[in-house]
Design an enzyme around this catalytic site. Structure first.
Site, PDB file in Angstrom:
ATOM      1  N   ASP A  14       0.812  -1.221   0.000  1.00 21.19           N
ATOM      2  CA  ASP A  14       0.000   0.000   0.000  1.00 21.19           C
ATOM      3  C   ASP A  14       0.841   1.266   0.000  1.00 21.19           C
ATOM      4  O   ASP A  14       0.606   2.171  -0.785  1.00 21.19           O
ATOM      5  CB  ASP A  14      -0.928   0.025   1.229  1.00 21.19           C
ATOM      6  N   ARG A  95       1.744   4.291  17.227  1.00 22.14           N
ATOM      7  CA  ARG A  95       1.304   5.379  16.326  1.00 22.14           C
ATOM      8  C   ARG A  95       1.805   6.747  16.757  1.00 22.14           C
ATOM      9  O   ARG A  95       2.267   7.523  15.925  1.00 22.14           O
ATOM     10  CB  ARG A  95      -0.216   5.366  16.167  1.00 22.14           C
ATOM     11  N   ASP A 124      -6.172   3.164  13.426  1.00 24.05           N
ATOM     12  CA  ASP A 124      -4.854   3.763  13.216  1.00 24.05           C
ATOM     13  C   ASP A 124      -4.910   5.111  12.506  1.00 24.05           C
ATOM     14  O   ASP A 124      -4.128   6.007  12.798  1.00 24.05           O
ATOM     15  CB  ASP A 124      -3.941   2.778  12.476  1.00 24.05           C
ATOM     16  N   SER A 175      -3.549  -8.790   7.192  1.00 21.55           N
ATOM     17  CA  SER A 175      -3.028  -7.453   7.412  1.00 21.55           C
ATOM     18  C   SER A 175      -2.276  -7.503   8.734  1.00 21.55           C
ATOM     19  O   SER A 175      -2.855  -7.833   9.776  1.00 21.55           O
ATOM     20  CB  SER A 175      -4.179  -6.456   7.481  1.00 21.55           C
TER      21      SER A 175
END
Ligand code: ARG
Length: 402
Positions: A14, A95, A124, A175
């Site tokens: 991605d 994050r 996220d 994922s």
């Protein structure tokens, strides 16, 4: 000067495709930034080169492993962070540190916009963008997978058409997000919540059903932080890494839950966090002997609120900061040793000792020589139970059921 956008780059499909998509959609140049939070896997040099090969004007890697362990995982440990009583906030903790580096890079490269590869369905995106806006309100954010509707199929097609140097993972159904604190796996056949995880889901842990011989260890804490394992000094990063190894071998820290995302979706997640779960178990037990009862009870509420704030992307919020102050204050006396046995999927505490212990053998013992005055218990109970006794008497007098 051409506009620049700093992209949080993972090396995966991605974000590799995102480099070209962003350039085409915005006309800006893309600076790719990979943040090392101990995710392992590919060499970071390979990832850096791939970003350049995919068209980034600059690409660099920030080594944030110690920073992540010291400033994000350790606060998580002090808070015994377990979302829904189970998930040690693996992705949620990473994050804010990635966002911090994104913001720093944006300043360094004169970018007005930063970018990440999250979809529009997860936590996220919220964590990144709330962190970014808290740190640098003037920065704009673009999320190509979400905002430019970059689907997985389109990404694979784009990568093939442009001959991007990426391992197209048409067959990898999962994922995955991983760092030194743990690993998160979702999608694929796991989306049927009745399906059990297969062996290939796991990477940080071995099958706990066939464990090697039991492994005994001693973790030494100072003010809530692990400082030694079996008497050898360790940094927080080393502690997590060593325990990932030792507890991972025993299959400790596998978690399979359906969790409540901030965006309102219930999602099935499989996690592995051998080091984190071992450390949290040890830390909790050390708190059991070093925290005063009322402080400990209140801290459980604070820990849970802290955990939800962090899960919900509020790392840099005022409330989270205030709760940090409370939690840090409680850790003043959380020093000492915890002995554990790691075996067959379980990290079991078998011993604890601390100079700051509140456990008093002479008070607790049922043997001779105990110092607790049992005759005082009677009067305590009479008064402690008095208001309930009064209420029951009233209810009986008037014929109420309660
Ligand atoms: N559900 C977890 C969280 O919100 C993990 C998300 C990680 N992402 C992934 N691609 N598996 O913290």
């Amino acid at each position: 000067m051409t506009e620049r956008i700093v992209l949080a780059y993972s090396g995966g499909l991605d974000t590799s495709v995102a480099i070209g998509w962003i350039q085409e959609a915005t006309g800006a140049e893309v600076v790719a930034m990979a943040v090392d939070v101990g995710q392992g896997g590919e060499a970071l040099d390979t990832i850096r080169q791939r970003a350049l090969d995919c068209g980034a004007v600059e690409a660099y890697v920030a080594d944030a492993r110690d920073e992540f362990a010291n400033e994000y995982c350790m606060p998580g440990l002090k808070a015994n962070t377990l979302y829904m009583g189970a998930y040690p906030n693996v992705s949620a903790l990473s994050r804010p540190v990635i966002a911090k580096h994104l913001v720093a890079a944006a300043k360094q490269f004169g970018a007005s916009t930063v970018s990440h590869g999250c979809t529009g369905k997860g936590n996220d995106q919220v964590r990144f963008e709330v962190a970014i806006t808290s740190l640098a309100p003037e920065l704009k954010t673009i999320a190509p997978v979400r905002d430019l509707a970059l689907t997985r199929e389109a990404a694979i097609e784009y990568a093939e058409r442009n001959e991007l140097p990426i391992v197209t993972t048409k067959n990898n159904p999962f994922s995955i997000d991983q760092n030194v604190w743990g690993r998160a796996v979702e999608t694929g056949f796991l989306e049927d919540i009745w399906n059990g995880p297969t062996k290939d889901v796991y990477d940080y842990t071995n099958d706990p059903a066939f464990p090697p011989p039991a492994d005994e260890l001693i973790i030494t804490f100072e003010k809530g932080i692990p400082v030694a394992i079996d008497g050898n000094a360790v940094t927080p990063l080393e502690a997590i890494m060593q325990l990932n190894e030792r507890a991972g071998r025993q299959g400790i820290g596998r978690i399979d839950i359906v969790e409540d995302r901030l965006v309102g979706i219930k999602s099935r997640e499989v996690y592995e966090a051998p080091g984190a779960m071992t450390l949290i178990a040890a830390h909790q037990e050390l708190e059991n002997i070093t925290l005063e009862r009322e402080q400990a009870r209140f801290k459980r509420t604070v820990d849970q609120r802290w955990t939800e704030l962090v899960y919900d992307g509020q790392w840099f919020s005022e409330l989270k900061g205030s709760l940090d102050a409370f939690i840090d204050d409680t850790q003043e006396h959380v020093s000492g040793d915890i002995r554990m046995i790691l075996h067959g999927g379980r990290a079991t505490v078998t011993g604890r000792r601390s100079e700051n212990t509140l456990y008093d053998f002479n008070l607790a013992t049922y043997d001779e020589g105990q110092s607790f005055d049992q005759s005082a218990a009677r009067g305590f109970i009479d008064i402690y139970g008095l208001s309930s006794k009064q209420a029951t008497a009233r209810n009986q007098r008037l014929g109420y059921s309660h």
